[in-house]
Design an enzyme around this catalytic site. Structure first.
Site, PDB file in Angstrom:
ATOM      1  N   GLN A 142       0.826  -1.214  -0.030  1.00 54.26           N
ATOM      2  CA  GLN A 142       0.040  -0.162  -0.128  1.00 54.26           C
ATOM      3  C   GLN A 142       0.912   1.318  -0.001  1.00 54.26           C
ATOM      4  O   GLN A 142       1.132   1.649   1.016  1.00 54.26           O
ATOM      5  CB  GLN A 142      -0.905  -0.219   1.290  1.00 54.26           C
ATOM      6  CG  GLN A 142      -1.947   0.974   1.315  1.00 54.26           C
ATOM      7  CD  GLN A 142      -3.165   1.065   2.270  1.00 54.26           C
ATOM      8  OE1 GLN A 142      -3.038   0.058   2.962  1.00 54.26           O
ATOM      9  NE2 GLN A 142      -4.031   1.765   2.004  1.00 54.26           N
ATOM     10  N   PHE A 143       1.079   1.748  -1.368  1.00 55.85           N
ATOM     11  CA  PHE A 143       1.895   2.794  -1.461  1.00 55.85           C
ATOM     12  C   PHE A 143       1.265   4.231  -0.639  1.00 55.85           C
ATOM     13  O   PHE A 143       2.196   5.044  -0.328  1.00 55.85           O
ATOM     14  CB  PHE A 143       2.367   3.354  -2.672  1.00 55.85           C
ATOM     15  CG  PHE A 143       1.035   3.860  -3.503  1.00 55.85           C
ATOM     16  CD1 PHE A 143       1.051   5.329  -3.706  1.00 55.85           C
ATOM     17  CD2 PHE A 143       0.221   3.164  -4.281  1.00 55.85           C
ATOM     18  CE1 PHE A 143       0.055   5.967  -4.419  1.00 55.85           C
ATOM     19  CE2 PHE A 143      -0.776   3.718  -4.681  1.00 55.85           C
ATOM     20  CZ  PHE A 143      -1.103   5.140  -4.955  1.00 55.85           C
ATOM     21  N   THR A 144       0.268   4.303  -0.535  1.00 55.82           N
ATOM     22  CA  THR A 144      -0.607   5.461   0.257  1.00 55.82           C
ATOM     23  C   THR A 144      -0.030   5.713   1.717  1.00 55.82           C
ATOM     24  O   THR A 144      -0.367   6.709   2.203  1.00 55.82           O
ATOM     25  CB  THR A 144      -2.211   5.294   0.299  1.00 55.82           C
ATOM     26  OG1 THR A 144      -2.550   4.176   0.778  1.00 55.82           O
ATOM     27  CG2 THR A 144      -2.514   5.572  -1.356  1.00 55.82           C
TER      28      THR A 144
END
Length: 150
Positions: A78-80
């Site tokens: 999850q890059f966020t």
């Protein structure tokens, strides 16, 4: 590297209507990778997650790890998690690694997590539009940033 660890009674990941991961009691781990992430970070973080005592013992005290209860783990990239919200209302993801750096580190993280857990770890699919479902048990949610390991 950042991780959001959620104690779950069940969790699953679905991609384009196809369930790719499905567990009962265990952990859902959302992992965010940045360019500064290292192999040392992976080893430290996977060991920390595998041994994190957040499951109740016979007295209801959080004293057992996912290994102790023979629980399962789903790991989802999850890059966020590396969003910066300092300016305006649209998050910036400049700190999140690009796929050429993130994918090998993500794959190493999963392999090391399996080694530390002593069994297969289920995953989402890197870069896919995933639907993650979970029942957070407790709720118990722990956030760990490898920048704060010392």
């Amino acid at each position: 590297m950042k991780a959001v660890i959620q104690r779950v009674s069940e969790a699953s990941v679905t991609i384009e209507g196809r369930k790719v991961a499905d567990i009962r009691k265990g952990l859902l781990v959302l992992i965010g990778i940045e360019d500064a992430s290292t192999t040392e970070d992976i080893q430290w973080l996977t060991s920390k997650i595998a041994n994190l005592r957040i499951f109740g013992d016979e007295n209801g005290v959080m004293n057992l790890s996912v290994k102790d209860i023979d629980g399962e783990i789903i790991v989802v990239s999850q890059f966020t998690l590396h969003a910066s919200t300092k300016k305006g209302n649209r998050p910036s993801y400049i700190k999140a690694s690009k796929p050429d750096i993130a994918i090998p580190l993500y794959e190493s993280f999963v392999k090391q997590m399996e080694a530390d857990l002593g069994k297969k770890v289920q995953t989402g699919e890197f870069g896919a539009d995933m639907k993650v479902a979970l029942i957070n048990d407790g709720p118990v949610t722990i956030i760990i940033d490898t920048k704060n390991k010392e």
